[in-house]
Scaffold this motif. Structure first.
Motif, PDB file in Angstrom:
ATOM      1  N   ILE A   1       0.846  -1.192   0.000  1.00  0.00           N
ATOM      2  CA  ILE A   1       0.000   0.000   0.000  1.00  0.00           C
ATOM      3  C   ILE A   1       0.884   1.246   0.000  1.00  0.00           C
ATOM      4  CG2 ILE A   1      -1.824   1.250   1.222  1.00  0.00           C
ATOM      5  CD1 ILE A   1      -2.649  -1.458   0.071  1.00  0.00           C
ATOM      6  N   GLU A   2       0.663   2.104  -0.973  1.00  0.00           N
ATOM      7  CA  GLU A   2       1.493   3.292  -1.094  1.00  0.00           C
ATOM      8  C   GLU A   2       1.147   4.329  -0.022  1.00  0.00           C
ATOM      9  OE1 GLU A   2       1.462   4.773  -5.065  1.00  0.00           O
ATOM     10  OE2 GLU A   2       1.647   2.770  -5.916  1.00  0.00           O
ATOM     11  N   ASP A   3       2.121   5.179   0.295  1.00  0.00           N
ATOM     12  CA  ASP A   3       1.930   6.182   1.340  1.00  0.00           C
ATOM     13  C   ASP A   3       0.830   7.177   0.999  1.00  0.00           C
ATOM     14  OD1 ASP A   3       3.929   5.041   2.837  1.00  0.00           O
ATOM     15  OD2 ASP A   3       5.504   6.354   2.072  1.00  0.00           O
ATOM     16  N   ASP A   4       0.625   7.438  -0.292  1.00  0.00           N
ATOM     17  CA  ASP A   4      -0.376   8.428  -0.684  1.00  0.00           C
ATOM     18  C   ASP A   4      -1.756   7.821  -0.926  1.00  0.00           C
ATOM     19  OD1 ASP A   4       0.165   7.024  -2.974  1.00  0.00           O
ATOM     20  OD2 ASP A   4       0.342   8.783  -4.280  1.00  0.00           O
ATOM     21  N   ASN A   5      -1.921   6.535  -0.607  1.00  0.00           N
ATOM     22  CA  ASN A   5      -3.234   5.900  -0.755  1.00  0.00           C
ATOM     23  C   ASN A   5      -4.190   6.484   0.285  1.00  0.00           C
ATOM     24  OD1 ASN A   5      -5.502   4.151  -0.615  1.00  0.00           O
ATOM     25  ND2 ASN A   5      -4.294   2.415  -1.323  1.00  0.00           N
ATOM     26  N   PRO A   6      -5.275   7.132  -0.126  1.00  0.00           N
ATOM     27  CA  PRO A   6      -6.190   7.750   0.840  1.00  0.00           C
ATOM     28  C   PRO A   6      -6.902   6.736   1.737  1.00  0.00           C
ATOM     29  CG  PRO A   6      -7.133   7.789  -1.363  1.00  0.00           C
ATOM     30  CD  PRO A   6      -5.707   7.351  -1.519  1.00  0.00           C
ATOM     31  N   TYR A   7      -6.892   5.463   1.327  1.00  0.00           N
ATOM     32  CA  TYR A   7      -7.577   4.422   2.099  1.00  0.00           C
ATOM     33  C   TYR A   7      -6.594   3.525   2.855  1.00  0.00           C
ATOM     34  CZ  TYR A   7     -10.868   6.147  -1.328  1.00  0.00           C
ATOM     35  OH  TYR A   7     -11.617   6.976  -2.120  1.00  0.00           O
ATOM     36  N   ARG A   8      -5.396   4.018   3.008  1.00  0.00           N
ATOM     37  CA  ARG A   8      -4.348   3.258   3.689  1.00  0.00           C
ATOM     38  C   ARG A   8      -4.768   2.868   5.107  1.00  0.00           C
ATOM     39  NH1 ARG A   8       1.222   2.796   2.934  1.00  0.00           N
ATOM     40  NH2 ARG A   8       2.355   2.134   4.793  1.00  0.00           N
ATOM     41  N   GLU A   9      -5.405   3.787   5.827  1.00  0.00           N
ATOM     42  CA  GLU A   9      -5.826   3.507   7.203  1.00  0.00           C
ATOM     43  C   GLU A   9      -6.812   2.353   7.249  1.00  0.00           C
ATOM     44  OE1 GLU A   9      -7.828   5.827  11.056  1.00  0.00           O
ATOM     45  OE2 GLU A   9      -7.696   6.826   9.108  1.00  0.00           O
ATOM     46  N   TRP A  10      -7.717   2.290   6.262  1.00  0.00           N
ATOM     47  CA  TRP A  10      -8.698   1.198   6.207  1.00  0.00           C
ATOM     48  C   TRP A  10      -7.983  -0.136   6.030  1.00  0.00           C
ATOM     49  CZ3 TRP A  10     -10.124  -2.787   3.113  1.00  0.00           C
ATOM     50  CH2 TRP A  10     -11.389  -3.352   3.299  1.00  0.00           C
ATOM     51  N   VAL A  11      -7.040  -0.194   5.086  1.00  0.00           N
ATOM     52  CA  VAL A  11      -6.294  -1.430   4.839  1.00  0.00           C
ATOM     53  C   VAL A  11      -5.510  -1.831   6.082  1.00  0.00           C
ATOM     54  CG1 VAL A  11      -4.496  -2.529   3.452  1.00  0.00           C
ATOM     55  CG2 VAL A  11      -6.133  -0.988   2.357  1.00  0.00           C
ATOM     56  N   GLU A  12      -4.889  -0.875   6.737  1.00  0.00           N
ATOM     57  CA  GLU A  12      -4.099  -1.172   7.938  1.00  0.00           C
ATOM     58  C   GLU A  12      -4.969  -1.717   9.060  1.00  0.00           C
ATOM     59  OE1 GLU A  12      -2.176   2.561   8.642  1.00  0.00           O
ATOM     60  OE2 GLU A  12      -0.428   2.047   7.388  1.00  0.00           O
ATOM     61  N   THR A  13      -6.205  -1.242   9.157  1.00  0.00           N
ATOM     62  CA  THR A  13      -7.122  -1.736  10.187  1.00  0.00           C
ATOM     63  C   THR A  13      -7.397  -3.221  10.007  1.00  0.00           C
ATOM     64  OG1 THR A  13      -8.215   0.408  10.481  1.00  0.00           O
ATOM     65  CG2 THR A  13      -9.470  -1.561  11.126  1.00  0.00           C
ATOM     66  N   TYR A  14      -7.713  -3.615   8.767  1.00  0.00           N
ATOM     67  CA  TYR A  14      -8.108  -5.003   8.526  1.00  0.00           C
ATOM     68  C   TYR A  14      -6.928  -5.940   8.254  1.00  0.00           C
ATOM     69  CZ  TYR A  14     -12.772  -3.180   8.696  1.00  0.00           C
ATOM     70  OH  TYR A  14     -13.915  -2.574   9.133  1.00  0.00           O
ATOM     71  N   SER A  15      -5.745  -5.376   8.106  1.00  0.00           N
ATOM     72  CA  SER A  15      -4.550  -6.212   7.974  1.00  0.00           C
ATOM     73  C   SER A  15      -3.795  -6.306   9.304  1.00  0.00           C
ATOM     74  CB  SER A  15      -3.621  -5.648   6.898  1.00  0.00           C
ATOM     75  OG  SER A  15      -3.143  -4.360   7.254  1.00  0.00           O
ATOM     76  N   SER A  16      -4.334  -5.665  10.343  1.00  0.00           N
ATOM     77  CA  SER A  16      -3.653  -5.635  11.643  1.00  0.00           C
ATOM     78  C   SER A  16      -3.701  -6.989  12.342  1.00  0.00           C
ATOM     79  CB  SER A  16      -4.290  -4.582  12.548  1.00  0.00           C
ATOM     80  OG  SER A  16      -5.603  -4.982  12.928  1.00  0.00           O
ATOM     81  N   GLU A  17      -2.754  -7.213  13.229  1.00  0.00           N
ATOM     82  CA  GLU A  17      -2.730  -8.453  14.005  1.00  0.00           C
ATOM     83  C   GLU A  17      -3.927  -8.528  14.949  1.00  0.00           C
ATOM     84  OE1 GLU A  17      -0.844 -11.235  13.725  1.00  0.00           O
ATOM     85  OE2 GLU A  17      -0.277 -10.174  11.890  1.00  0.00           O
ATOM     86  N   ASP A  18      -4.385  -7.382  15.444  1.00  0.00           N
ATOM     87  CA  ASP A  18      -5.555  -7.374  16.336  1.00  0.00           C
ATOM     88  C   ASP A  18      -6.781  -7.926  15.618  1.00  0.00           C
ATOM     89  OD1 ASP A  18      -4.147  -6.347  18.452  1.00  0.00           O
ATOM     90  OD2 ASP A  18      -4.823  -4.276  18.157  1.00  0.00           O
ATOM     91  N   PHE A  19      -6.989  -7.487  14.368  1.00  0.00           N
ATOM     92  CA  PHE A  19      -8.154  -7.981  13.640  1.00  0.00           C
ATOM     93  C   PHE A  19      -7.974  -9.447  13.290  1.00  0.00           C
ATOM     94  CE2 PHE A  19     -11.183  -8.604  10.221  1.00  0.00           C
ATOM     95  CZ  PHE A  19     -12.296  -7.943  10.726  1.00  0.00           C
ATOM     96  N   TRP A  20      -6.746  -9.844  12.959  1.00  0.00           N
ATOM     97  CA  TRP A  20      -6.505 -11.261  12.648  1.00  0.00           C
ATOM     98  C   TRP A  20      -6.796 -12.130  13.867  1.00  0.00           C
ATOM     99  CZ3 TRP A  20      -5.639 -13.550   8.053  1.00  0.00           C
ATOM    100  CH2 TRP A  20      -5.273 -14.903   8.075  1.00  0.00           C
ATOM    101  N   GLN A  21      -6.414 -11.665  15.042  1.00  0.00           N
ATOM    102  CA  GLN A  21      -6.683 -12.423  16.265  1.00  0.00           C
ATOM    103  C   GLN A  21      -8.185 -12.520  16.537  1.00  0.00           C
ATOM    104  OE1 GLN A  21      -4.570 -14.241  18.076  1.00  0.00           O
ATOM    105  NE2 GLN A  21      -3.033 -13.661  16.549  1.00  0.00           N
ATOM    106  N   ALA A  22      -8.923 -11.458  16.235  1.00  0.00           N
ATOM    107  CA  ALA A  22     -10.385 -11.496  16.406  1.00  0.00           C
ATOM    108  C   ALA A  22     -10.992 -12.520  15.455  1.00  0.00           C
ATOM    109  CB  ALA A  22     -10.977 -10.113  16.152  1.00  0.00           C
ATOM    110  N   LYS A  23     -10.460 -12.563  14.227  1.00  0.00           N
ATOM    111  CA  LYS A  23     -10.916 -13.558  13.254  1.00  0.00           C
ATOM    112  C   LYS A  23     -10.651 -14.970  13.754  1.00  0.00           C
ATOM    113  CE  LYS A  23      -8.412 -15.332  10.268  1.00  0.00           C
ATOM    114  NZ  LYS A  23      -7.753 -16.666  10.011  1.00  0.00           N
ATOM    115  N   GLU A  24      -9.449 -15.201  14.286  1.00  0.00           N
ATOM    116  CA  GLU A  24      -9.083 -16.509  14.826  1.00  0.00           C
ATOM    117  C   GLU A  24      -9.981 -16.885  16.005  1.00  0.00           C
ATOM    118  OE1 GLU A  24      -5.658 -18.482  14.077  1.00  0.00           O
ATOM    119  OE2 GLU A  24      -6.754 -17.794  12.296  1.00  0.00           O
ATOM    120  N   GLN A  25     -10.317 -15.896  16.834  1.00  0.00           N
ATOM    121  CA  GLN A  25     -11.180 -16.149  17.989  1.00  0.00           C
ATOM    122  C   GLN A  25     -12.574 -16.578  17.547  1.00  0.00           C
ATOM    123  OE1 GLN A  25     -11.848 -12.716  20.533  1.00  0.00           O
ATOM    124  NE2 GLN A  25     -12.182 -14.008  22.317  1.00  0.00           N
TER     125      GLN A  25
END
Length: 320
Positions: free
Chosen positions: A156-180
């Protein structure tokens, strides 16, 4: 059936979501602002329904026979509901940033209504178990976690306006919630679940419909970066992909793939080359050694390899 088997069973539908133009547009950063604002409003409505379904599922945990399972059920669902409510706060921030309408003028799309109605129906059904409600909710968690990781891996490029959205769903916290959530479904279905398979499949279908309902312009992606170029190439190939019934599968998710790469000399561009890559689909459940036609294809590929090697080595004889 374990959670991995459920995912594999619904992989064709999942792939449609993972390669949806809306999802890829998020990764490329080329979605129109209005499109993302509409999505945020629709997703906020869905997440509110998701949180309510978790709450109703908690009350069904008492129907589990073993007290430890009851405790695990209530604890996990409470934590997952808390995570969804945090996600809603994030969407509230997105709404302010992108001008999404979360107020009285909000109008849900048909795909949003279909999905939320599905969750409300199963979670309010007095005969439905906690496992059945969870089975209707897990596909969303799994799909978002996997698409987040895939987009992150693409870069994801630095100038991507939706970078924060991608980072939210690619985060380890969200992955752990998925695993749970997935782990809870396995715990709640040690002896199987008659309706869980159908509920899981329907949720996966509704998730794809939700993505497909977003308004994505035909020119959603522009070749302004290597990331976008790779996405466009992948999407172009995916749009040509076909699936159909075969003699061995009611719905085959495998297909042949062909990729053609064009090379040009960096400075002058005078020297060019073309590389063709072909991958012929097979079947995991087929014994190729017992099929004369398949053996013939393999022999042909070996012969083709010899031809290419001879040409590459500039041999005096090419075994056509």
């Amino acid at each position: 059936m374990c959670i991995r088997d459920r995912w594999r069973e619904n992989s064709a539908t999942a792939q449609q979501s993972l390669w949806d133009p809306f999802v890829l547009g998020l990764g490329a950063g080329t979605l129109k602002k209005e499109t993302f604002a509409t999505y945020v409003a629709q997703d906020a409505a869905f997440l509110a329904s998701f949180a309510d379904a978790y709450k109703r599922a908690e009350r069904k945990c008492d129907g589990e026979e073993a007290p430890p399972t009851q405790a695990r059920c209530r604890g996990d669902l409470r934590e997952l509901r808390d995570a969804v409510e945090e996600e809603l706060k994030l969407h509230s921030g997105y709404a302010k940033k992108w001008g999404a309408d979360l107020g009285k003028d909000f109008k849900p799309l048909k795909a949003t209504i279909d999905y939320t109605s599905f969750l409300e129906k199963i979670s309010r059904d007095p005969t439905a178990s906690a496992a059945e409600v969870v089975a209707a909710m897990v596909p969303c968690m799994t799909l978002y976690a996997i698409l987040g990781k895939r987009l992150e891996k693409a870069g994801i490029e630095d100038d991507n306006p939706y970078r924060e959205w991608v980072e939210t769903y690619s985060s380890e916290d969200f992955w752990q919630a998925k695993e749970q959530a997935e782990g809870l479904l396995d715990v709640l279905t040690p002896h199987g679940c008659e309706r869980c398979g159908d509920l899981y499949a329907e949720a996966m279908r509704l998730e794809h419909s939700f993505f497909a309902a977003q308004d994505v312009a035909p020119d959603w992606i522009r070749l302004t970066s290597p990331f976008r170029a790779r996405l466009e190439a992948s999407l172009s190939g995916a749009s040509l992909r076909a699936g159909a019934e075969t003699a061995m599968n009611a719905e085959s998710s495998r297909s042949h793939a062909g990729v053609q790469l064009h090379f040009a000399e960096a400075e002058s561009g005078d020297r060019t080359a073309v590389l063709n890559l072909i991958d012929l689909a097979g079947s995991e459940a087929f014994d190729y050694s017992k099929s004369a036609p398949i053996s013939g294809i393999n022999a042909g590929l070996v012969a083709l390899g010899r031809v290419l090697m001879a040409m590459s080595d500039k041999a005096a004889h090419v075994p056509y």
